[in-house]
Design a protein around this motif. Structure first.
Motif, PDB file in Angstrom:
ATOM      1  N   MET A   1     -46.644  79.543 -70.756  1.00  0.00           N
ATOM      2  CA  MET A   1     -47.022  78.522 -69.569  1.00  0.00           C
ATOM      3  C   MET A   1     -48.336  79.434 -68.916  1.00  0.00           C
ATOM      4  N   ASP A   2     -49.664  78.938 -68.811  1.00  0.00           N
ATOM      5  CA  ASP A   2     -50.611  79.538 -68.132  1.00  0.00           C
ATOM      6  C   ASP A   2     -50.580  79.303 -66.850  1.00  0.00           C
ATOM      7  N   LEU A   3     -51.282  80.283 -66.014  1.00  0.00           N
ATOM      8  CA  LEU A   3     -51.569  79.988 -64.365  1.00  0.00           C
ATOM      9  C   LEU A   3     -51.899  78.625 -64.096  1.00  0.00           C
ATOM     10  N   GLN A   4     -52.968  78.127 -64.729  1.00  0.00           N
ATOM     11  CA  GLN A   4     -53.209  76.487 -64.142  1.00  0.00           C
ATOM     12  C   GLN A   4     -52.193  75.677 -64.430  1.00  0.00           C
ATOM     13  N   THR A   5     -51.254  75.657 -65.570  1.00  0.00           N
ATOM     14  CA  THR A   5     -50.277  74.772 -65.884  1.00  0.00           C
ATOM     15  C   THR A   5     -49.100  74.853 -64.885  1.00  0.00           C
ATOM     16  N   ALA A   6     -48.796  76.368 -64.289  1.00  0.00           N
ATOM     17  CA  ALA A   6     -47.754  76.494 -63.604  1.00  0.00           C
ATOM     18  C   ALA A   6     -48.030  75.939 -62.082  1.00  0.00           C
ATOM     19  N   THR A   7     -49.420  76.135 -61.778  1.00  0.00           N
ATOM     20  CA  THR A   7     -49.916  75.697 -60.473  1.00  0.00           C
ATOM     21  C   THR A   7     -49.870  74.182 -60.331  1.00  0.00           C
ATOM     22  N   THR A   8     -50.436  73.533 -61.378  1.00  0.00           N
ATOM     23  CA  THR A   8     -50.215  72.169 -61.468  1.00  0.00           C
ATOM     24  C   THR A   8     -48.875  71.533 -61.344  1.00  0.00           C
ATOM     25  N   GLU A   9     -47.945  72.226 -62.141  1.00  0.00           N
ATOM     26  CA  GLU A   9     -46.542  71.795 -61.962  1.00  0.00           C
ATOM     27  C   GLU A   9     -45.777  72.040 -60.702  1.00  0.00           C
ATOM     28  N   ALA A  10     -46.430  73.109 -59.983  1.00  0.00           N
ATOM     29  CA  ALA A  10     -46.070  73.406 -58.552  1.00  0.00           C
ATOM     30  C   ALA A  10     -46.529  72.539 -57.801  1.00  0.00           C
ATOM     31  N   LEU A  11     -47.638  72.068 -57.928  1.00  0.00           N
ATOM     32  CA  LEU A  11     -48.359  70.752 -56.907  1.00  0.00           C
ATOM     33  C   LEU A  11     -47.447  69.574 -56.967  1.00  0.00           C
ATOM     34  N   VAL A  12     -47.193  69.150 -58.215  1.00  0.00           N
ATOM     35  CA  VAL A  12     -46.477  67.888 -58.429  1.00  0.00           C
ATOM     36  C   VAL A  12     -45.095  67.923 -57.904  1.00  0.00           C
ATOM     37  N   MET A  13     -44.273  69.315 -58.206  1.00  0.00           N
ATOM     38  CA  MET A  13     -42.957  69.367 -57.521  1.00  0.00           C
ATOM     39  C   MET A  13     -43.144  69.267 -55.982  1.00  0.00           C
ATOM     40  N   THR A  14     -43.861  69.807 -55.368  1.00  0.00           N
ATOM     41  CA  THR A  14     -43.952  69.873 -53.934  1.00  0.00           C
ATOM     42  C   THR A  14     -44.172  68.376 -53.511  1.00  0.00           C
ATOM     43  N   VAL A  15     -44.942  67.533 -54.177  1.00  0.00           N
ATOM     44  CA  VAL A  15     -45.139  66.329 -53.328  1.00  0.00           C
ATOM     45  C   VAL A  15     -43.793  65.392 -53.825  1.00  0.00           C
ATOM     46  N   LEU A  16     -43.359  65.810 -54.904  1.00  0.00           N
ATOM     47  CA  LEU A  16     -42.116  64.738 -55.357  1.00  0.00           C
ATOM     48  C   LEU A  16     -40.884  65.439 -54.250  1.00  0.00           C
ATOM     49  N   GLU A  17     -40.812  66.663 -54.183  1.00  0.00           N
ATOM     50  CA  GLU A  17     -39.668  66.995 -53.088  1.00  0.00           C
ATOM     51  C   GLU A  17     -39.820  66.376 -51.635  1.00  0.00           C
ATOM     52  N   ARG A  18     -41.175  66.415 -51.140  1.00  0.00           N
ATOM     53  CA  ARG A  18     -41.190  66.004 -50.057  1.00  0.00           C
ATOM     54  C   ARG A  18     -41.210  64.502 -49.973  1.00  0.00           C
ATOM     55  N   GLU A  19     -41.857  63.492 -51.126  1.00  0.00           N
ATOM     56  CA  GLU A  19     -41.712  62.030 -50.965  1.00  0.00           C
ATOM     57  C   GLU A  19     -40.423  61.454 -51.710  1.00  0.00           C
ATOM     58  N   GLN A  20     -39.622  62.359 -52.355  1.00  0.00           N
ATOM     59  CA  GLN A  20     -38.455  62.014 -53.203  1.00  0.00           C
ATOM     60  C   GLN A  20     -38.852  60.817 -54.250  1.00  0.00           C
ATOM     61  N   THR A  21     -39.276  59.793 -54.092  1.00  0.00           N
ATOM     62  CA  THR A  21     -39.512  59.042 -55.215  1.00  0.00           C
ATOM     63  C   THR A  21     -41.092  58.283 -54.862  1.00  0.00           C
ATOM     64  N   LEU A  22     -41.709  58.348 -56.155  1.00  0.00           N
ATOM     65  CA  LEU A  22     -43.226  57.991 -56.216  1.00  0.00           C
ATOM     66  C   LEU A  22     -43.187  57.109 -57.365  1.00  0.00           C
ATOM     67  N   ARG A  23     -44.036  56.203 -57.590  1.00  0.00           N
ATOM     68  CA  ARG A  23     -44.780  55.747 -58.954  1.00  0.00           C
ATOM     69  C   ARG A  23     -45.565  56.715 -59.641  1.00  0.00           C
ATOM     70  N   LEU A  24     -45.840  56.746 -60.765  1.00  0.00           N
ATOM     71  CA  LEU A  24     -46.992  57.701 -61.264  1.00  0.00           C
ATOM     72  C   LEU A  24     -48.314  57.503 -60.668  1.00  0.00           C
ATOM     73  N   ASP A  25     -48.957  56.348 -60.498  1.00  0.00           N
ATOM     74  CA  ASP A  25     -49.861  56.102 -60.091  1.00  0.00           C
ATOM     75  C   ASP A  25     -49.955  56.889 -58.298  1.00  0.00           C
ATOM     76  N   GLN A  26     -48.987  56.507 -57.747  1.00  0.00           N
ATOM     77  CA  GLN A  26     -48.831  57.195 -56.319  1.00  0.00           C
ATOM     78  C   GLN A  26     -48.999  58.726 -56.239  1.00  0.00           C
ATOM     79  N   LEU A  27     -48.399  59.146 -57.155  1.00  0.00           N
ATOM     80  CA  LEU A  27     -48.460  60.724 -57.514  1.00  0.00           C
ATOM     81  C   LEU A  27     -49.881  61.295 -57.664  1.00  0.00           C
ATOM     82  N   ALA A  28     -50.312  60.527 -58.537  1.00  0.00           N
ATOM     83  CA  ALA A  28     -51.873  60.940 -58.941  1.00  0.00           C
ATOM     84  C   ALA A  28     -52.834  60.609 -57.688  1.00  0.00           C
TER      85      ALA A  28
END
Length: 77
Positions: A1-28
């Protein structure tokens, strides 16, 4: 996994851990610095690895951290 992919996944996880449940469009919407393709790719990868749950709700998709991820974010083992 490259650095950009790891960073993107970390951003997604941070938002989901904070919000717990989101629709895909809300995450975007919460990650305006990422393209739709980047968000979708991260969700696909995280879902396949079991880090997040992806559930279809009618015509939408709902995302949440996997149970072990939510427990870890709350300070559990």
């Amino acid at each position: 996994m490259d650095l950009q992919t790891a960073t993107t996944e970390a951003l997604v996880m941070t938002v989901l851990e904070r919000e717990q449940t989101l629709r895909l469009d809300q995450l975007a919407d919460r990650l305006p610095e990422l393209s739709w393709s980047q968000v979708f790719g991260a969700v696909d990868s995280l879902s396949r690895r079991g880090a997040i749950r992806l559930r279809r709700r009618g015509f939408e998709y709902e995302l949440s951290p996997a149970p072990h991820q939510a427990h870890a974010a709350a300070g559990g083992a």
